[in-house]
Design a protein around this motif. Structure first.
Motif, PDB file in Angstrom:
ATOM      1  N   VAL A 164       0.826  -1.215   0.000  1.00 32.98           N
ATOM      2  CA  VAL A 164       0.000   0.000   0.000  1.00 32.98           C
ATOM      3  C   VAL A 164       0.856   1.261   0.000  1.00 32.98           C
ATOM      4  CG1 VAL A 164      -2.005  -1.076   1.082  1.00 32.98           C
ATOM      5  CG2 VAL A 164      -0.194  -0.101   2.529  1.00 32.98           C
ATOM      6  N   ALA A 165       2.116   1.140   0.392  1.00 34.57           N
ATOM      7  CA  ALA A 165       3.026   2.291   0.389  1.00 34.57           C
ATOM      8  C   ALA A 165       3.713   2.474  -0.959  1.00 34.57           C
ATOM      9  CB  ALA A 165       4.071   2.148   1.485  1.00 34.57           C
ATOM     10  N   GLY A 166       3.432   1.578  -1.918  1.00 32.59           N
ATOM     11  CA  GLY A 166       4.006   1.727  -3.239  1.00 32.59           C
ATOM     12  C   GLY A 166       5.345   1.041  -3.388  1.00 32.59           C
ATOM     13  N   SER A 167       5.909   1.187  -4.584  1.00 34.25           N
ATOM     14  CA  SER A 167       7.176   0.542  -4.935  1.00 34.25           C
ATOM     15  C   SER A 167       8.362   1.280  -4.318  1.00 34.25           C
ATOM     16  CB  SER A 167       7.332   0.541  -6.449  1.00 34.25           C
ATOM     17  OG  SER A 167       7.505   1.871  -6.919  1.00 34.25           O
ATOM     18  N   PRO A 168       9.553   0.674  -4.349  1.00 33.72           N
ATOM     19  CA  PRO A 168      10.756   1.402  -3.903  1.00 33.72           C
ATOM     20  C   PRO A 168      10.947   2.715  -4.657  1.00 33.72           C
ATOM     21  CG  PRO A 168      11.238  -0.936  -4.072  1.00 33.72           C
ATOM     22  CD  PRO A 168       9.863  -0.744  -4.646  1.00 33.72           C
ATOM     23  N   LEU A 169      10.657   2.728  -5.965  1.00 38.91           N
ATOM     24  CA  LEU A 169      10.807   3.978  -6.723  1.00 38.91           C
ATOM     25  C   LEU A 169       9.880   5.060  -6.180  1.00 38.91           C
ATOM     26  CD1 LEU A 169      11.420   4.611 -10.411  1.00 38.91           C
ATOM     27  CD2 LEU A 169       9.341   5.581  -9.442  1.00 38.91           C
ATOM     28  N   LEU A 170       8.656   4.687  -5.824  1.00 37.94           N
ATOM     29  CA  LEU A 170       7.742   5.685  -5.257  1.00 37.94           C
ATOM     30  C   LEU A 170       8.276   6.205  -3.932  1.00 37.94           C
ATOM     31  CD1 LEU A 170       5.148   7.292  -5.322  1.00 37.94           C
ATOM     32  CD2 LEU A 170       3.938   5.333  -4.346  1.00 37.94           C
ATOM     33  N   ARG A 171       8.823   5.330  -3.113  1.00 37.17           N
ATOM     34  CA  ARG A 171       9.411   5.777  -1.844  1.00 37.17           C
ATOM     35  C   ARG A 171      10.556   6.756  -2.097  1.00 37.17           C
ATOM     36  NH1 ARG A 171       8.636   3.150   3.025  1.00 37.17           N
ATOM     37  NH2 ARG A 171      10.772   3.694   3.609  1.00 37.17           N
ATOM     38  N   HIS A 172      11.382   6.477  -3.100  1.00 34.87           N
ATOM     39  CA  HIS A 172      12.494   7.389  -3.403  1.00 34.87           C
ATOM     40  C   HIS A 172      11.972   8.745  -3.898  1.00 34.87           C
ATOM     41  CE1 HIS A 172      15.086   3.564  -4.093  1.00 34.87           C
ATOM     42  NE2 HIS A 172      15.133   3.950  -2.829  1.00 34.87           N
ATOM     43  N   ALA A 173      10.910   8.700  -4.718  1.00 33.44           N
ATOM     44  CA  ALA A 173      10.304   9.953  -5.173  1.00 33.44           C
ATOM     45  C   ALA A 173       9.807  10.768  -3.983  1.00 33.44           C
ATOM     46  CB  ALA A 173       9.153   9.662  -6.138  1.00 33.44           C
ATOM     47  N   ILE A 174       9.152  10.091  -3.045  1.00 34.29           N
ATOM     48  CA  ILE A 174       8.674  10.766  -1.833  1.00 34.29           C
ATOM     49  C   ILE A 174       9.853  11.284  -1.020  1.00 34.29           C
ATOM     50  CG2 ILE A 174       7.487  10.383   0.366  1.00 34.29           C
ATOM     51  CD1 ILE A 174       5.665   8.391  -1.157  1.00 34.29           C
ATOM     52  N   GLY A 175      10.936  10.513  -0.996  1.00 35.53           N
ATOM     53  CA  GLY A 175      12.128  10.969  -0.272  1.00 35.53           C
ATOM     54  C   GLY A 175      12.655  12.281  -0.821  1.00 35.53           C
ATOM     55  N   GLY A 176      12.675  12.408  -2.145  1.00 37.62           N
ATOM     56  CA  GLY A 176      13.115  13.663  -2.748  1.00 37.62           C
ATOM     57  C   GLY A 176      12.160  14.802  -2.451  1.00 37.62           C
ATOM     58  N   MET A 177      10.870  14.538  -2.546  1.00 34.43           N
ATOM     59  CA  MET A 177       9.872  15.574  -2.238  1.00 34.43           C
ATOM     60  C   MET A 177       9.996  16.046  -0.790  1.00 34.43           C
ATOM     61  SD  MET A 177       6.358  14.129  -3.899  1.00 34.43           S
ATOM     62  CE  MET A 177       6.202  13.612  -5.598  1.00 34.43           C
ATOM     63  N   LYS A 178      10.161  15.090   0.099  1.00 39.32           N
ATOM     64  CA  LYS A 178      10.245  15.421   1.521  1.00 39.32           C
ATOM     65  C   LYS A 178      11.519  16.217   1.822  1.00 39.32           C
ATOM     66  CE  LYS A 178      10.442  13.207   6.060  1.00 39.32           C
ATOM     67  NZ  LYS A 178      10.656  11.920   6.763  1.00 39.32           N
ATOM     68  N   ALA A 179      12.642  15.786   1.248  1.00 39.58           N
ATOM     69  CA  ALA A 179      13.919  16.433   1.534  1.00 39.58           C
ATOM     70  C   ALA A 179      13.947  17.887   1.063  1.00 39.58           C
ATOM     71  CB  ALA A 179      15.050  15.650   0.870  1.00 39.58           C
ATOM     72  N   LEU A 180      13.262  18.186  -0.041  1.00 42.35           N
ATOM     73  CA  LEU A 180      13.339  19.517  -0.640  1.00 42.35           C
ATOM     74  C   LEU A 180      12.057  20.336  -0.452  1.00 42.35           C
ATOM     75  CD1 LEU A 180      15.105  18.584  -4.003  1.00 42.35           C
ATOM     76  CD2 LEU A 180      16.125  19.699  -2.012  1.00 42.35           C
ATOM     77  N   LEU A 181      11.139  19.860   0.395  1.00 41.54           N
ATOM     78  CA  LEU A 181       9.860  20.542   0.516  1.00 41.54           C
ATOM     79  C   LEU A 181      10.028  21.986   0.985  1.00 41.54           C
ATOM     80  CD1 LEU A 181       6.869  20.298   0.147  1.00 41.54           C
ATOM     81  CD2 LEU A 181       6.697  19.197   2.387  1.00 41.54           C
ATOM     82  N   GLY A 182      10.884  22.195   1.946  1.00 40.08           N
ATOM     83  CA  GLY A 182      11.114  23.561   2.421  1.00 40.08           C
ATOM     84  C   GLY A 182      11.699  24.450   1.345  1.00 40.08           C
ATOM     85  N   ASP A 183      12.613  23.905   0.539  1.00 36.78           N
ATOM     86  CA  ASP A 183      13.231  24.674  -0.543  1.00 36.78           C
ATOM     87  C   ASP A 183      12.195  25.113  -1.583  1.00 36.78           C
ATOM     88  OD1 ASP A 183      15.445  23.748   0.821  1.00 36.78           O
ATOM     89  OD2 ASP A 183      16.568  23.191  -0.965  1.00 36.78           O
ATOM     90  N   CYS A 184      11.133  24.318  -1.732  1.00 37.46           N
ATOM     91  CA  CYS A 184      10.118  24.585  -2.764  1.00 37.46           C
ATOM     92  C   CYS A 184       9.034  25.567  -2.322  1.00 37.46           C
ATOM     93  CB  CYS A 184       9.429  23.282  -3.165  1.00 37.46           C
ATOM     94  SG  CYS A 184      10.471  22.120  -4.034  1.00 37.46           S
ATOM     95  N   MET A 185       8.999  25.933  -1.067  1.00 41.25           N
ATOM     96  CA  MET A 185       7.840  26.669  -0.550  1.00 41.25           C
ATOM     97  C   MET A 185       7.599  28.002  -1.246  1.00 41.25           C
ATOM     98  SD  MET A 185       5.992  25.009   1.568  1.00 41.25           S
ATOM     99  CE  MET A 185       5.081  26.274   2.452  1.00 41.25           C
ATOM    100  N   ALA A 186       8.636  28.678  -1.699  1.00 40.64           N
ATOM    101  CA  ALA A 186       8.444  29.962  -2.377  1.00 40.64           C
ATOM    102  C   ALA A 186       7.660  29.787  -3.673  1.00 40.64           C
ATOM    103  CB  ALA A 186       9.796  30.613  -2.670  1.00 40.64           C
ATOM    104  N   ILE A 187       7.765  28.604  -4.290  1.00 41.01           N
ATOM    105  CA  ILE A 187       6.998  28.288  -5.494  1.00 41.01           C
ATOM    106  C   ILE A 187       5.590  27.831  -5.123  1.00 41.01           C
ATOM    107  CG2 ILE A 187       6.777  26.640  -7.404  1.00 41.01           C
ATOM    108  CD1 ILE A 187       8.962  28.567  -8.023  1.00 41.01           C
TER     109      ILE A 187
END
Length: 457
Positions: A283-306
């Motif tokens: 239900v949590a998805g594939s390893p690739l989906l987890r890695h995609a979420i990892g990138g989103m989570k790591a850079l979420l603060g950097d993206c806030m201005a957008i």
């Protein structure tokens, strides 16, 4: 890619009643700007393009020049060439039976894509996926309010009156059917208009506040086209609403005591054969989906201005409001920023829930997909998912997103990863535009300033 003149000729042949065409470009702030032309002026745009001042690339949200960018006086306010976007020449029925519209994208005079055009910024990110044999599949989900054209006695916004009863909605009534029926004439025309525009607009729900609705655009394996759809849809919704005596506002937080309006982006990734690489019985998805979420989570603060581009945007982020406040993820959990929705294994994807409805769709997609690619290529682990109350979990972990406009722009300015994906010059110019807006915003003495400081200072 620019449109072929044959597309224009076929349209003119099939639509002899069209006498006017609105041509528009979407700048950094997400506001469409352009011209209304006569029928005979359309073909030359397809043949040669239309020259527009380069300063329009970096105007503020009110359309005023941002001189500090260097693209006004120092540049001689020089022209760039705008070219039609293929497939976007369509009738614009809310403007009248004799009016069409076409979207433009900006190029340098030598034909090079302009690196400050949000469409080209998104294309730059998509090229990274293509080089790796990957294709992002995205869907946009936008919340917004229908508000009265008239303000109340104190100048505040008011929800639009029901088309059936003439009364204003007052309760929340989330998923309420009578609330949808109350704006039925608007929705009916909006769907019909979307069909004319060939925009895949799906169902509507009554959202978490009186007068607030949400409609979703269908998933597409062409993120650039999906962003075009979102921009055109917002423009159409505003135009159709005016025909029904109200305004559609995508402002992130129109009322302090009511829900804000979000822009949720659903993302999965296909391989070269069209297979969903996020699919999994887990239900949590594939390893690739987890890695995609990892990138989103790591850079979420950097993206806030957008994702939250205006001062008002930050009023939306409050605990227990369905607007996320921290870089968290979870499965079937609407209290986190990054949600893996329930669904059949082949449909696994992530819903990014942070952006406000006021954000520029091109830049939202560019930033989020940059994070996805960064996470996949770097195999970033997002850590364990949050179960239960994501707001309580964020408080316990003592993690938060930037809580104000100024901190967010500073963080974006310093993001080495986003500079790599979006372009150094784009980041510099976006930051300059936002800092110009911040200075102009702070120059205004508000009623709250007077209330707090007149006698207490």
């Amino acid at each position: 890619m620019v449109a072929d003149p044959s597309e224009c000729q076929a349209f003119l042949d099939e639509n002899p009643d069209i006498q006017f065409v609105e041509v528009f470009f979407t700048s950094m702030t997400g506001v469409p700007r352009g011209k209304r032309l006569r029928r005979h002026e359309l073909m030359p745009i397809y043949e040669y393009g239309r020259f527009l001042p380069g300063s329009i690339l970096v105007v503020d949200t009110n359309g005023a020049d941002c001189e500090e960018t260097g693209l006004v006086w120092e540049d001689g306010d020089a022209d760039r060439r705008a070219r039609p976007v293929p497939g976007t020449l369509k009738p614009a029925p809310w403007l009248g039976s004799d009016v069409a519209q076409v979207m433009l994208s900006m190029y340098e005079l030598d034909g090079t894509p302009n690196d400050l055009d949000p469409r080209h910024v998104l294309k730059r990110v998509l090229d990274r996926f293509a080089a790796d044999g990957l294709t992002p599949v995205v869907a946009c989900e936008l919340e917004y309010y229908l508000v009265d054209l008239e303000r109340d006695a104190e100048g505040a916004l008011q929800p639009a009156r029901s088309a059936l009863t003439g009364q204003r909605p007052t309760g929340v009534q989330v998923y309420g059917l009578p609330e949808l029926e109350a704006c039925g004439p608007f929705l009916r025309e909006l769907w019909a208009t979307s069909d004319v525009l060939e925009i895949p607009l799906e169902g509507a729900i009554s959202e978490f506040a009186p007068g607030q609705v949400e409609l979703t655009l269908k998933h597409k394996p062409d993120a650039l086209e999906a962003a075009d759809d979102a921009v055109i849809y917002k423009r159409a919704a505003k135009g159709v609403a005016l025909r029904h005596g109200c305004e559609a506002t995508f402002m992130a937080k129109p009322w302090a005591d009511r829900a804000g309006s979000g822009f949720h982006l659903h993302v999965s990734v296909n391989d070269a054969s069209g297979n969903n690489l996020c699919a999994s019985d887990d239900v949590a998805g594939s390893p690739l989906l987890r890695h995609a979420i990892g990138g989103m989570k790591a850079l979420l603060g950097d993206c806030m201005a957008i994702l939250a581009p205006n001062a008002n945007s930050y009023r939306r982020f409050k605990a227990n409001s369905y607007a996320p406040v921290a870089p968290t993820w979870g499965v079937n959990n609407r209290t986190v920023s990054l949600r893996v929705p329930a669904g059949a294994p082949p449909t696994r994807h992530v819903e990014h829930r942070v952006a406000g409805a006021d954000a520029n769709p091109y830049l939202v997609m560019a930033a989020i997909l940059a994070c996805v690619h960064h996470g996949i290529t770097g195999q970033i682990d997002p850590g364990p998912p949050v179960s239960g109350d994501g707001y309580a979990a964020a408080k316990a972990m003592n993690v938060r997103l930037p809580s104000n406009w100024f901190a967010a722009v500073d963080l974006f300015d310093g993001s080495r990863v986003l500079r790599k994906y979006l372009g150094e010059r784009f980041v510099d110019m976006f930051v300059q535009v936002k800092r110009t807006e911040q200075a102009r915003f702070n120059e205004v003495v508000t009623a709250l300033d007077i209330d707090w400081c007149l006698r207490n200072a």
